[in-house]
Write an enzyme that holds these catalytic residues in place. Structure first.
Site, PDB file in Angstrom:
ATOM      1  N   ARG A 127       4.565   4.933   4.542  1.00  0.00           N
ATOM      2  CA  ARG A 127       4.381   5.491   3.196  1.00  0.00           C
ATOM      3  C   ARG A 127       2.904   5.790   2.987  1.00  0.00           C
ATOM      4  NH1 ARG A 127       6.355   3.206  -2.733  1.00  0.00           N
ATOM      5  NH2 ARG A 127       5.044   1.406  -2.255  1.00  0.00           N
TER       6      ARG A 127
ATOM      7  N   ASP B 281       3.831  -5.534  -6.857  1.00  0.00           N
ATOM      8  CA  ASP B 281       2.871  -4.535  -6.416  1.00  0.00           C
ATOM      9  C   ASP B 281       2.320  -3.832  -7.649  1.00  0.00           C
ATOM     10  OD1 ASP B 281       4.746  -2.646  -7.195  1.00  0.00           O
ATOM     11  OD2 ASP B 281       5.185  -1.941  -5.179  1.00  0.00           O
TER      12      ASP B 281
END
Length: 533
Positions: A166, A447
């Site tokens: 990613r 996150d």
């Protein structure tokens, strides 16, 4: 490290080329990066400006919706190019930052895919970014190993999970590399180096260069990525469609453009993903000026709520109609040592994954290897011998309308919820400033999305002078009072030594600045990035 400028054609590197940099920033790799930046960075600026124009229309009272001009793409029958063999089965995917030990443990976990993350779960210091590229190169080559301080050795087991990288979102710069006196796009930096160093070995192994694309807001951005991928394939004499991508639908504007996104990436895309935490953040941010759509406590905004359930079902129906995967969202829960408490955790994970599998998702995400077996059992039970659920088309569902996707979410705004938001955001921001983008907080692996939801919720409550369930009006002064009080709570929870050695003063200042700002700061990682090395 003392900054020094090293010029290579039109790229300027602001960090000295140490041993690690020399492994990754080879002359040929830099040349490829320079080509990508030269070809695609100017259009990126146009795309980011278009985001702002769209937001201004919504701020002025408009609402996002389905575009009449692209109705033909939504109405016509067509399919994406196809899905490689090693991506046909993606029942459980684990995600985490591109750190060496994490990569080994994730690839060895009982999962189908590991998404190695340069984005929300990584604080993108220069050292972390360069080390991450080295770690992924070693993982692809099968040479990665790690020795802990106590002498424990970590190595890859046979038949590791499929690796997907990613890259950073379109909005994030790489401030250590300049082109025409501006930072290069972080996404191009990540893509160029991972692709350049790994494409040959990945193809030799029967896999390929696979990517996750975050934070997309329009089909035009998907078309931009399609051009980047096609350029890279042509540059290295590869067949069209060699590069494959899964795109996260984690912004409110993008949910209305899923067909168009799939169409514009049809040669390269294999699926869409429900990035649900960032989606909630985007719902707040996009509708920030709409007082009738202010969300309640973060803890009560769950996937069974109307606007989130509609989002999940529409994604499944859209993807499967086009032959693309519909990936489920993250379970951020983490195992605990207490057996009874852990049983509750696993039951919650199982229920969440059961809902996704029953809805028709092809797979799901977990944040911790200890949850992989629980998630896998659910999907194995529902899917049986099928590799995926592309046969689940949800064609009998009632039409999902724009109003359903924008439906206000009921629930209370409580002082307890506001204080919890402050504590979580403070701890995450402090960890991020210390270089840790993936942080266990109160039993969840958090996150950047969690901190984004926490601080934007409070900003919106302040902006619209909303009232808490106990009658208190949310004002900047009330927030500052709670911020000071919750800092003292963290001092007690963490202990004076840990608290004083940390960066809580900086985290508190940053959170106060962006939460009380007259204008909502689009991403906390942008001002936060200025504080990273």
């Amino acid at each position: 490290m003392t900054q020094q400028a090293i010029s290579n054609d039109e790229l300027v590197f602001l960090q000295a080329a140490g041993q690690d940099e020399q492994k990754i920033l080879t002359d040929n790799a830099i040349q490829f990066l320079r080509e990508l930046v030269e070809h695609f960075a100017p259009e990126r600026e146009v795309l980011l400006a278009s985001r702002q124009q769209t937001q201004r229309r919504i701020d002025a009272g408009g609402l996002p919706g389905f575009d009449k001009e692209t109705a033909s793409i939504r109405m016509e029958n067509w399919k994406i190019r196809g899905i490689p063999d090693d991506l046909q089965k993606r029942r459980v995917e684990i995600t985490g930052p591109v750190e060496r030990k994490m990569i080994i443990n994730a690839l060895n976990a009982d999962v189908d895919v590991f998404m190695a993350d340069f984005e929300d779960s990584l604080a993108p210091s220069w050292q972390k970014i360069i080390e991450g590229q080295i770690n992924l190169r070693d993982a692809v080559n099968g040479t990665i190993s790690y020795t802990s301080n106590d002498g424990k050795i970590y190595q890859l087991q046979p038949d590791p999970a499929v690796l997907i990288c990613r890259v950073r979102g379109l909005h994030l710069p790489e401030k250590h590399v300049l082109w025409r006196d501006k930072p290069v796009p972080g996404c191009l930096f990540d893509f160029a180096l991972y692709f350049f160093h790994n494409v040959d070995r990945l193809l030799e192994k029967g896999s390929g260069p696979y990517f996750y694309l975050p934070k997309t807001e329009s089909w035009q951005e998907a078309a931009w990525w399609n051009k980047v991928f096609s350029y890279a394939e042509d540059r290295f004499a590869l067949l069209r469609g060699t590069i494959k991508a899964t795109l996260l639908i984690e912004t409110l504007p993008a949910v209305f453009q899923m067909d168009e996104i799939l169409w514009n990436l049809r040669d390269h895309i294999v699926g869409l993903n429900c990035g649900r935490w960032d989606y909630i953040f985007s719902y707040i941010k996009t509708l920030k000026n709409h007082s009738d759509r202010v969300l309640p406590d973060r803890q009560s905004v769950t996937m069974d709520k109307g606007f989130l359930d509609a989002y999940s079902r529409l994604l499944i129906r859209t993807c499967h109609r086009r032959g693309a995967f519909a990936m489920g969202g993250m379970s951020a829960l983490i195992p605990v040592k207490d057996p009874e408490h852990n049983r509750v955790v696993l039951e919650r994970v199982s229920a969440d994954k059961q809902r996704e599998a029953n809805n028709g998702h092809d797979g799901t995400w977990v944040a911790h290897p200890g949850l992989a077996q629980t998630a896998m059992e659910v999907f194995n039970r529902v899917l049986g011998d099928r590799k995926n659920q592309l046969d689940v088309n949800r064609a009998d569902d009632a039409t999902i309308t724009a109003s359903m996707l924008l439906e206000p979410c009921k629930g209370e705004r409580t002082e307890e919820g506001m204080r919890a938001n402050i504590r979580v955001a403070l701890q995450y921001i402090e960890a991020w400033l210390n270089g840790n983008g993936c942080v266990p907080i109160y039993g969840l692996m958090e996150d950047a999305a969690t901190a984004e939801i926490s601080r934007t919720s409070i900003w919106q409550w302040i902006h619209h002078r909303k009232t808490l369930s106990n009658g208190k009006t949310v004002t900047p002064d009330l927030f500052r009072q709670m911020l000071a009080e919750e800092l003292q709570v963290l001092l007690q929870e963490l202990g004076e030594s840990r608290f004083r050695q940390g960066r809580f003063d900086e985290a508190s200042h940053l959170m106060e600045t962006i939460t009380t700002s007259p204008d909502l700061v689009s991403f906390l990682t942008l001002p936060g990035y200025r504080l990273l090395a």
